[in-house]
Scaffold this motif. Structure first.
Motif, PDB file in Angstrom:
ATOM      1  N   ASN A 191       5.709  10.352  16.854  1.00  0.00           N
ATOM      2  CA  ASN A 191       4.325  10.788  16.705  1.00  0.00           C
ATOM      3  C   ASN A 191       3.563  10.097  15.579  1.00  0.00           C
ATOM      4  OD1 ASN A 191       3.919  13.351  18.583  1.00  0.00           O
ATOM      5  ND2 ASN A 191       5.997  13.456  17.743  1.00  0.00           N
ATOM      6  N   LEU A 192       4.263   9.622  14.565  1.00  0.00           N
ATOM      7  CA  LEU A 192       3.575   9.019  13.426  1.00  0.00           C
ATOM      8  C   LEU A 192       3.860   7.527  13.297  1.00  0.00           C
ATOM      9  CD1 LEU A 192       4.009  11.859  10.751  1.00  0.00           C
ATOM     10  CD2 LEU A 192       2.198  11.545  12.443  1.00  0.00           C
ATOM     11  N   VAL A 193       5.138   7.162  13.247  1.00  0.00           N
ATOM     12  CA  VAL A 193       5.483   5.745  13.064  1.00  0.00           C
ATOM     13  C   VAL A 193       4.933   4.912  14.216  1.00  0.00           C
ATOM     14  CG1 VAL A 193       7.358   4.085  12.836  1.00  0.00           C
ATOM     15  CG2 VAL A 193       7.538   6.325  11.718  1.00  0.00           C
ATOM     16  N   GLN A 194       5.208   5.344  15.436  1.00  0.00           N
ATOM     17  CA  GLN A 194       4.773   4.577  16.595  1.00  0.00           C
ATOM     18  C   GLN A 194       3.254   4.566  16.764  1.00  0.00           C
ATOM     19  OE1 GLN A 194       6.804   2.672  18.316  1.00  0.00           O
ATOM     20  NE2 GLN A 194       8.536   3.383  17.102  1.00  0.00           N
ATOM     21  N   ASN A 195       2.577   5.500  16.147  1.00  0.00           N
ATOM     22  CA  ASN A 195       1.117   5.562  16.238  1.00  0.00           C
ATOM     23  C   ASN A 195       0.426   5.053  14.973  1.00  0.00           C
ATOM     24  OD1 ASN A 195       0.955   6.685  18.872  1.00  0.00           O
ATOM     25  ND2 ASN A 195       1.511   8.696  18.034  1.00  0.00           N
ATOM     26  N   ASN A 196       1.212   4.356  14.119  1.00  0.00           N
ATOM     27  CA  ASN A 196       0.661   3.740  12.906  1.00  0.00           C
ATOM     28  C   ASN A 196      -0.073   4.750  12.022  1.00  0.00           C
ATOM     29  OD1 ASN A 196       1.530   1.054  13.571  1.00  0.00           O
ATOM     30  ND2 ASN A 196      -0.160   0.936  15.045  1.00  0.00           N
ATOM     31  N   GLN A 197       0.553   5.899  11.802  1.00  0.00           N
ATOM     32  CA  GLN A 197      -0.060   6.934  10.967  1.00  0.00           C
ATOM     33  C   GLN A 197       0.752   7.204   9.688  1.00  0.00           C
ATOM     34  OE1 GLN A 197      -2.034  10.369  12.856  1.00  0.00           O
ATOM     35  NE2 GLN A 197      -1.108   9.685  14.787  1.00  0.00           N
ATOM     36  N   MET A 198       1.506   6.218   9.227  1.00  0.00           N
ATOM     37  CA  MET A 198       2.341   6.408   8.036  1.00  0.00           C
ATOM     38  C   MET A 198       1.630   6.017   6.742  1.00  0.00           C
ATOM     39  SD  MET A 198       5.108   7.838   9.000  1.00  0.00           S
ATOM     40  CE  MET A 198       6.352   7.559   7.740  1.00  0.00           C
ATOM     41  N   ALA A 199       0.504   5.356   6.819  1.00  0.00           N
ATOM     42  CA  ALA A 199      -0.229   4.993   5.606  1.00  0.00           C
ATOM     43  C   ALA A 199      -0.877   6.231   4.994  1.00  0.00           C
ATOM     44  CB  ALA A 199      -1.292   3.945   5.922  1.00  0.00           C
ATOM     45  N   ARG A 201       0.854  -1.178   0.000  1.00  0.00           N
ATOM     46  CA  ARG A 201       0.000   0.000   0.000  1.00  0.00           C
ATOM     47  C   ARG A 201       0.891   1.230   0.000  1.00  0.00           C
ATOM     48  NH1 ARG A 201      -3.693   0.999   5.072  1.00  0.00           N
ATOM     49  NH2 ARG A 201      -4.050   2.851   3.778  1.00  0.00           N
ATOM     50  N   LEU A 202       0.304   2.354  -0.327  1.00  0.00           N
ATOM     51  CA  LEU A 202       1.045   3.604  -0.396  1.00  0.00           C
ATOM     52  C   LEU A 202       1.260   4.152   1.006  1.00  0.00           C
ATOM     53  CD1 LEU A 202       2.026   4.995  -2.999  1.00  0.00           C
ATOM     54  CD2 LEU A 202       0.088   6.553  -2.796  1.00  0.00           C
ATOM     55  N   THR A 203       2.513   4.444   1.359  1.00  0.00           N
ATOM     56  CA  THR A 203       2.829   4.973   2.681  1.00  0.00           C
ATOM     57  C   THR A 203       3.758   6.172   2.566  1.00  0.00           C
ATOM     58  OG1 THR A 203       4.718   3.468   2.959  1.00  0.00           O
ATOM     59  CG2 THR A 203       2.593   2.717   3.795  1.00  0.00           C
ATOM     60  N   TYR A 204       3.719   7.027   3.585  1.00  0.00           N
ATOM     61  CA  TYR A 204       4.627   8.159   3.649  1.00  0.00           C
ATOM     62  C   TYR A 204       6.050   7.670   3.932  1.00  0.00           C
ATOM     63  CZ  TYR A 204       0.424  11.066   4.045  1.00  0.00           C
ATOM     64  OH  TYR A 204      -0.788  11.681   3.814  1.00  0.00           O
ATOM     65  N   ASP A 205       7.006   8.489   3.612  1.00  0.00           N
ATOM     66  CA  ASP A 205       8.406   8.172   3.846  1.00  0.00           C
ATOM     67  C   ASP A 205       8.900   8.962   5.062  1.00  0.00           C
ATOM     68  OD1 ASP A 205      11.055   7.008   2.554  1.00  0.00           O
ATOM     69  OD2 ASP A 205      11.489   9.079   3.131  1.00  0.00           O
ATOM     70  N   LYS A 206       9.483   8.276   6.011  1.00  0.00           N
ATOM     71  CA  LYS A 206       9.876   8.893   7.277  1.00  0.00           C
ATOM     72  C   LYS A 206      10.882  10.030   7.079  1.00  0.00           C
ATOM     73  CE  LYS A 206      12.175   7.650  11.646  1.00  0.00           C
ATOM     74  NZ  LYS A 206      12.744   6.526  12.425  1.00  0.00           N
ATOM     75  N   GLU A 207      11.907   9.792   6.289  1.00  0.00           N
ATOM     76  CA  GLU A 207      12.926  10.818   6.074  1.00  0.00           C
ATOM     77  C   GLU A 207      12.335  12.029   5.349  1.00  0.00           C
ATOM     78  OE1 GLU A 207      17.499  11.252   4.322  1.00  0.00           O
ATOM     79  OE2 GLU A 207      16.248   9.554   3.721  1.00  0.00           O
ATOM     80  N   TRP A 208      11.470  11.770   4.370  1.00  0.00           N
ATOM     81  CA  TRP A 208      10.875  12.878   3.619  1.00  0.00           C
ATOM     82  C   TRP A 208       9.975  13.733   4.502  1.00  0.00           C
ATOM     83  CZ3 TRP A 208      11.822  15.631  -0.406  1.00  0.00           C
ATOM     84  CH2 TRP A 208      10.845  16.480  -0.923  1.00  0.00           C
ATOM     85  N   ALA A 240      13.186  12.121  14.499  1.00  0.00           N
ATOM     86  CA  ALA A 240      12.803  11.567  15.806  1.00  0.00           C
ATOM     87  C   ALA A 240      11.346  11.916  16.125  1.00  0.00           C
ATOM     88  CB  ALA A 240      13.737  12.099  16.891  1.00  0.00           C
ATOM     89  N   TRP A 241      10.914  13.136  15.776  1.00  0.00           N
ATOM     90  CA  TRP A 241       9.514  13.531  15.980  1.00  0.00           C
ATOM     91  C   TRP A 241       8.577  12.647  15.171  1.00  0.00           C
ATOM     92  CZ3 TRP A 241       5.316  14.893  13.181  1.00  0.00           C
ATOM     93  CH2 TRP A 241       4.266  15.543  13.830  1.00  0.00           C
ATOM     94  N   VAL A 242       8.934  12.398  13.889  1.00  0.00           N
ATOM     95  CA  VAL A 242       8.108  11.543  13.032  1.00  0.00           C
ATOM     96  C   VAL A 242       8.009  10.135  13.613  1.00  0.00           C
ATOM     97  CG1 VAL A 242       7.915  10.498  10.743  1.00  0.00           C
ATOM     98  CG2 VAL A 242       8.601  12.890  10.946  1.00  0.00           C
TER      99      VAL A 242
END
Length: 544
Positions: free
Chosen positions: A444-452, A397-404, A439-441
């Protein structure tokens, strides 16, 4: 992963999807995972959008995208695309950070890095015009005749973001070819097929300087482009270079003995199978093809290289010829401050990223979707950006990129719509900021499953009404896209692409007359060239 690559879309989604289905049948495939379109997608929702697209009035066509936008049809494959120079620019403006233009069809935005399953994809929209490179995105509806063209010119701020990446990507996409890429393939055959490319190639004016900056930094395994309406493949072998990133000017013009071999794909389906084998392709006139003279000759003067790490000049490679006229310091002192080239940071730059390890980039450009044209390529790709094995049963599936996302947050305080755009402060300045944002991403996002990437497409502009015709006298209205609102909220950044109805109403009072969509029609007129040497006679042609 099975993917399809298509050149210029030009509003022909029905034909593109049908061609993919037929080619899959020939190959014995049950379908593809992903379609990538290299620009000129033309996400035209209604006839009013045509007034924001740079195309001569007599060549206007509504295309078939509006059927996917309205829900009458659904794209059979996940479709990603970058913007080109013939777009419904007002629609794409709403999605500066990327977003769905229709269900299952995703625009990558002005610049982006996104992931589809294990595949990491970088995209850069627009074409190169040096005189607009450092300009902000100040075009706002209603567009004048100049703005309808300048809006699709690539900007330094968007390029700067991509140049901060320090980890490997698999695929790079641009509409324009990276500057100088032609010398890494069968350039003799290219110049026989497209004779008017040769002069621009030899003067270093063919292709996008910004796309080359990004390709040389990211060194993806594949780089796909379109724009010049021909199929062309090449290989860039970075193993021949030093450990540092190559100089942009060192690759503009290569001697024949230094040009690499063209990439041969034994699995390729030849869509021009009736051409004589071994004979150069003949340039034929197609009465149905639009030959657009859209802009003046490319301007690559006055653009300094970005402050990226590890650059060194390759002294073994001939340099592009640069002619300059001397200007006295007394005269320079009398010029306004706006004429002064921005100073780059003098701080030491980090070494070229160790995590970017690929040494060979395979370049492929394709044509537009017309009969007997090479516009489509199907291929099996294996990502190089991941170290762990990828299994076929892994759902994609399409997901955001952490570094970007970290880079986006780092530069989010810069208003892309307002001048002046702050100068590039260099990688040494941005790197610790990006690391903190990463580190913020993570937290707040990766650990909360909000990267999709959410499937949150919404209709913003009216759907197509045939009774309006193709030449409405009104400009399209500007809309705030809920996807952009949601993305900015997710990252906690300000949404510059919003405005009150009062502000939009005030701008609409200054409405310029509708000029039929921009563009100058068919022609081969002489233009004032803006190559490295300043003014000179240049051919004003439609491929720019």
């Amino acid at each position: 992963m099975r993917i399809a690559i298509e050149g210029c879309g030009h509003g022909t989604l029905h034909a593109i999807y049908a061609s993919i289905k037929k080619t899959c049948q020939v190959r014995g495939w049950d379908g593809i995972d992903l379609l990538i379109i290299g620009g000129d997608f033309q996400a035209v929702r209604n006839a009013y959008d045509l007034n924001a697209m740079s195309v001569p009035s007599k060549y206007r066509a509504i295309g078939d995208f509006h059927e996917y936008y309205s829900g009458a049809r659904t794209a059979p494959y996940l479709t990603l695309f970058v913007g080109g120079n013939h777009e419904a620019s007002n629609h794409l403006w709403e999605l500066y950070y990327g977003g769905w233009v229709a269900p299952n069809i995703y625009y990558l935005g002005a610049a982006n890095v996104i992931k589809y399953g294990p595949l990491r994809i970088a995209g850069l929209s627009g074409i190169w015009k040096g005189y607009h490179y450092r300009r902000c995105h100040d075009e706002r509806l209603p567009y004048g005749s100049d703005e309808v063209k300048s809006i699709y010119h690539v900007r330094e701020l968007d390029t700067r973001k991509l140049l901060q990446l320090r980890t490997q990507v698999d695929v790079g996409i641009s509409h324009d070819w990276p500057n100088g890429i032609e010398w890494n393939g069968d350039w003799k055959q290219l110049f026989r097929f497209k004779p008017h490319f040769e002069a621009d190639a030899k003067s270093g004016r063919l292709g996008s300087v910004a796309a080359k900056y990004v390709m040389d930094r990211l060194r993806p395994k594949w780089w796909f482009a379109a724009h010049l309406h021909c199929k062309y493949s090449a290989i860039v072998n970075y193993a021949r270079e030093s450990e540092s990133a190559p100089s942009i000017t060192s690759l503009l013009v290569k001697a024949p003995s230094e040009v690499g071999h063209v990439l041969e794909n034994t699995d390729e389906i030849d869509l021009d199978a009736d051409a004589d084998a071994g004979q150069p392709a003949k340039t034929t006139c197609n009465d149905d093809e639009i030959d657009l003279v859209m802009d003046e000759d490319d301007d690559v003067t006055g653009i300094s290289k970005p402050a990226i790490s590890g650059e060194s000049s390759n002294t073994d490679t001939p340099q592009a010829t640069v002619e300059t006229k001397g200007v006295s310091s007394d005269l320079r002192d009398q010029l306004p401050a706006a004429f002064t080239r921005p100073a780059l940071s003098s701080a030491p730059q980090p070494q070229f990223p160790e995590a970017i390890t690929n040494e060979r980039t395979h370049f492929l450009a394709l044509d537009k979707c017309l009969p007997q044209r090479r516009f489509l390529q199907l291929m099996d790709v294996d990502p190089i950006s991941v170290r762990s094995p990828v299994t076929s049963d892994t759902p994609c599936r399409l997901t955001y990129d952490k570094e970007w996302l970290a880079i986006t947050r780092t530069l989010a305080s810069i208003d892309p719509l307002t001048s002046p755009i702050p100068s590039d402060l260099g990688e040494s300045h941005y790197l610790p900021l990006i690391e903190a944002e990463e580190a913020w991403v993570e937290e707040n996002l990766v650990q909360n499953n909000q990267m999709a990437v959410p499937e949150n497409f919404e209709i913003t502009a009216p759907t197509y009404d045939p009774s309006v015709g193709l030449h409405p006298k009104e400009h399209p209205r500007e809309h705030t896209n809920p996807q952009t609102v949601a993305f900015c909220k997710l990252l906690g950044i300000h949404n510059f692409f919003d405005a009150s109805e009062d502000e939009r109403e005030e701008r609409s009072k200054k409405t310029p007359p509708v000029d039929g969509g921009g563009g100058r029609g068919r022609g081969r007129g002489r233009g004032r060239g803006r190559g490295f040497g300043g003014q000179g006679q240049g051919r004003a042609r439609g491929y720019r």
